[in-house]
Write an enzyme that holds these catalytic residues in place. Structure first.
Site, mmCIF file in Angstrom:
data_model
loop_
_atom_site.group_PDB
_atom_site.id
_atom_site.type_symbol
_atom_site.label_atom_id
_atom_site.label_comp_id
_atom_site.label_asym_id
_atom_site.label_seq_id
_atom_site.Cartn_x
_atom_site.Cartn_y
_atom_site.Cartn_z
ATOM 1 N N ASP A 1 0.789 -1.228 0.000
ATOM 2 C CA ASP A 1 0.000 0.000 0.000
ATOM 3 C C ASP A 1 0.825 1.284 0.000
ATOM 4 O O ASP A 1 0.585 2.181 -0.796
ATOM 5 C CB ASP A 1 -0.934 0.003 1.207
ATOM 6 C CG ASP A 1 -1.680 1.310 1.344
ATOM 7 O OD1 ASP A 1 -2.440 1.639 0.416
ATOM 8 O OD2 ASP A 1 -1.497 2.004 2.355
ATOM 9 N N ASP B 1 4.506 0.662 4.060
ATOM 10 C CA ASP B 1 4.381 -0.583 4.815
ATOM 11 C C ASP B 1 4.274 -1.764 3.853
ATOM 12 O O ASP B 1 4.498 -1.624 2.652
ATOM 13 C CB ASP B 1 3.154 -0.517 5.733
ATOM 14 C CG ASP B 1 1.891 -0.126 4.963
ATOM 15 O OD1 ASP B 1 1.869 -0.297 3.726
ATOM 16 O OD2 ASP B 1 0.930 0.345 5.583
ATOM 17 N N TYR C 1 -7.820 2.338 6.779
ATOM 18 C CA TYR C 1 -8.660 2.751 5.656
ATOM 19 C C TYR C 1 -10.125 2.522 6.023
ATOM 20 O O TYR C 1 -10.803 1.667 5.469
ATOM 21 C CB TYR C 1 -8.285 1.994 4.378
ATOM 22 C CG TYR C 1 -6.983 2.477 3.782
ATOM 23 C CD1 TYR C 1 -6.928 3.640 3.016
ATOM 24 C CD2 TYR C 1 -5.790 1.803 4.022
ATOM 25 C CE1 TYR C 1 -5.731 4.110 2.496
ATOM 26 C CE2 TYR C 1 -4.586 2.264 3.504
ATOM 27 C CZ TYR C 1 -4.567 3.417 2.736
ATOM 28 O OH TYR C 1 -3.374 3.879 2.224
ATOM 29 N N GLU D 1 5.152 9.964 3.788
ATOM 30 C CA GLU D 1 4.844 8.613 3.309
ATOM 31 C C GLU D 1 4.112 8.662 1.973
ATOM 32 O O GLU D 1 3.122 9.384 1.810
ATOM 33 C CB GLU D 1 3.984 7.863 4.330
ATOM 34 C CG GLU D 1 3.734 6.406 3.932
ATOM 35 C CD GLU D 1 3.043 5.609 5.019
ATOM 36 O OE1 GLU D 1 3.153 4.367 4.993
ATOM 37 O OE2 GLU D 1 2.402 6.215 5.900
#
Length: 627
Positions: free
Chosen positions: A80, A83, A232, A477
């Site tokens: 994703d 990670d 999410y 990120e």
């Protein structure tokens, strides 16, 4: 003389300043170069066994046993973000965005020689979705435990965290996730249709089944997969059902799906919600603009009235972005960046920018204007807004920083990404443990040892401030859902600027030679220069069925001699064949088949077909030799 010399110095200084400005502008606007780099991010995020043509050389195979503990192969797909969890909802949204670019920006992607890379990026996701959908009412929606994964800092090749897989079924529904995956597969079927009709048909079969599953068994996927809630969390599933229906209508032309979107327009909020964001969680603006295309093309028919209501909400989103919405506008930073949320804000800017670029095209094609509360607006204004967001992302901001890693002279070098921040397994072959990764690499002040080209980081705050700090995950990120819309956005801007800064001249990123395409176009033609012969393959799926937990497909391949000469002793190479085959004889050599004795020759214009059965995508068929 001194005066003349002073003038020369002044002229020289002026030219230097102008040259520097031009160079900076060229860097901001080199959309072709930026487009090329975005595909490298998707290669860096690959899970599974990497292909020989992998260009990101610091990555290696990983996640090869995903799903096996649950009795299913879930190898492949994308990690994703920074990670190693494979979250289904943002991955599916990213594939939808990539597919939309391949469909509506095919001309620009082809002119930049990036259509092949686009299809590869899509297929890495769709092949995984096919595996994740082994039965009509089953969808594996996540691999990896978000909690344990985030407590470790290790390379994907060294993973020691849980690879638990989580599924949706009729007792554990997830209409949002199943709906988005259906939309992704429907959009991808359109993307592949001109190049590989058999694979396109396969994707469409899965898309239809997933939509039926999502609609019949309704519920939030985060209620069925609680592990995803912290990462999410879904706000609802109505938008995904409308989104999937809109894409299925476009992919099939079937009025059933359009009627679904019309009949449920009020109940599901399609004509009720006016939005100021478009994202992995909120698809309403995308639905509204996608359905407005039908109206703008004059194809509304009996649904014209409802489609006008959809367009009214599409205009609301567009006008809000342009700040011409009667005061109900988006927030922007002092530097002009769309600002929605503190956490990973650039994902909202990139998605909105691409959506408005698309809407600009739809309006322009219909010779229509945008109807805002503050007045009528030309479609060009939408494209100008999209360009302003792209330019900000590429460095036209108060930091002078490109937020696409590896693009321009200044970009983030402390990215919150495990693989980028730890030396490659090919450089440091010793195992890097969970805790060791934090101690030795996460807290390290030096730049990342691996540049994760093309990654769009989270970006600056509401005042245009950015801290290039690996621990600052809200800003540093990168994500699939943030980077994916850049493909269509950069392609559109590149195509609209050929001959100026935007077109530029750039060399696509290669290692030693361009990778060879791994799928066959449909129809596939084989034409040796020495003979002028031409052999065409036409692939199709004639039927499919379930046997146990596996779906099988009957593939039909027609071989046609399009030349003016007879062809004899034809030998074919068939790879990735896992089931029985009828109509061809094996030669005794690996992967090699020939026509039966009674059909040794194909006359000019003559066709011959063979059939094979297997689960999953089609086999690869190519010509070895003939006389």
């Amino acid at each position: 003389m001194r005066k003349y010399g002073g003038s020369l110095f002044g002229l020289s200084l002026l030219l230097t300043v102008l040259l520097a400005a031009a160079t900076a502008a060229a860097e901001y606007y080199n959309y072709g170069n930026a487009l090329d780099k975005t595909f490298l991010f998707f290669e860096a995020q690959r899970s599974g066994k990497l292909p020989a043509a992998q260009r990101v050389k610091w990555r290696s195979h990983s996640g090869l046993k995903d799903g096996l503990a649950q009795g299913v192969s879930l190898e492949g797909g994308y990690y994703d973000a920074g990670d190693h969890v494979k979250f289904g909802l943002p991955m599916a949204f990213a594939v939808t965005m990539l597919s939309w670019a391949a469909v509506d920006n095919r001309k620009e992607l082809s002119s930049s020689n990036q259509m092949q890379q686009t299809l590869w990026s899509i297929r890495w996701g769709t092949d995984y979705f096919i595996k994740a959908h082994p039965q009509p009412n089953v969808l594996w929606g996540q691999v990896g435990d978000g909690e344990s994964d985030h407590y470790c800092w290790e390379r994907p090749e060294d993973m020691t965290t849980s690879r638990t897989a989580y599924k949706l079924d009729q007792y554990h529904p997830g209409s949002d996730l199943a709906g988005e995956t259906a939309a992704a597969l429907a959009a991808a079927s359109l993307a592949f249709k001109p190049f590989n009709s058999s694979y396109s048909a396969l994707l469409l079969t899965h898309a239809k089944e997933l939509f039926s599953f999502a609609d019949k068994y309704r519920g939030l996927y985060t209620d069925s997969i609680p592990n995803a809630k912290a990462f999410y969390m879904s706000s609802g599933y109505s938008d995904e059902l409308l989104w999937a229906a809109a894409w299925l209508h476009r992919a099939t032309g079937d009025q059933y799906y359009l009627k679904y979107a019309m009949d449920n327009s009020g109940y599901m909020g399609g004509t009720g919600w006016g939005m100021k964001e478009f994202s992995w969680d909120n698809k309403y603006a995308g639905v509204q603009i996608l359905l407005s295309k039908i109206l703008l093309e004059g194809k509304g028919g009996v649904y014209t009235s409802t489609l006008k209501q959809y367009q009214t909400k599409a205009d609301y989103f567009a006008c809000a972005c342009l700040k011409k919405n009667g005061g109900y506008n988006i927030q922007t930073t002092p530097g002009g960046l769309m600002y929605v949320r503190e956490w990973n804000n650039l994902q909202y800017a990139s998605a909105a920018a691409y959506l408005l670029a698309i809407y600009s095209d739809y309006l322009s094609a219909a010779n229509a204007k945008l109807n805002c509360p503050d007045g009528l607006v030309q479609p060009q204004a939408l494209l100008d807004f999209a360009r302003s967001q792209a330019d900000y992302i590429l460095g036209k901001n108060r930091q002078g920083m490109s937020y696409v890693v590896g693009y321009g002279p200044k970009y983030p070098i402390h990215v919150h990404h495990r693989g980028a921040s730890i030396p490659s397994i090919f450089v440091q072959r010793s195992f890097v443990s969970c805790v060791q990764g934090f101690d030795s690499w996460y807290r390290r002040s030096q730049a990342d040892p691996n540049v994760i080209y093309g990654a769009l980081v989270g970006g600056p705050d509401e005042n245009d401030n950015y801290s290039d700090d690996r621990s600052n995950y809200e800003q540093s990120e990168p994500t699939l859902s943030g980077t994916a819309p850049l493909v269509g956005l950069f392609a559109k801007l590149y195509g609209g600027n050929l001959g100026s800064y935007g077109g530029g001249s750039y060399k696509p990123y290669v290692t030693t030679k361009p990778p060879v395409i791994s799928y066959k176009a449909t129809p596939t033609t084989y034409s040796p220069k020495q003979s002028g012969a031409q052999i065409e393959f036409l692939h199709s799926i004639t039927t499919n069925w379930m046997a146990g937990n596996t779906r099988y497909y009957r593939h039909k391949v027609i071989i046609k001699n399009n030349s003016q000469k007879p062809i004899s002793d034809l030998k074919l190479k068939i790879e990735d064949l896992s089931g029985p085959i009828w109509g061809l004889n094996p030669t005794g050599q690996k992967y090699t088949y020939q026509l039966p004795q009674w059909q040794k020759t194909l006359r000019p214009g003559q066709a011959y077909d063979f059939v094979y059965v297997q689960g999953g995508p089609q086999a690869k068929v190519s010509v070895l030799s003939y006389n």
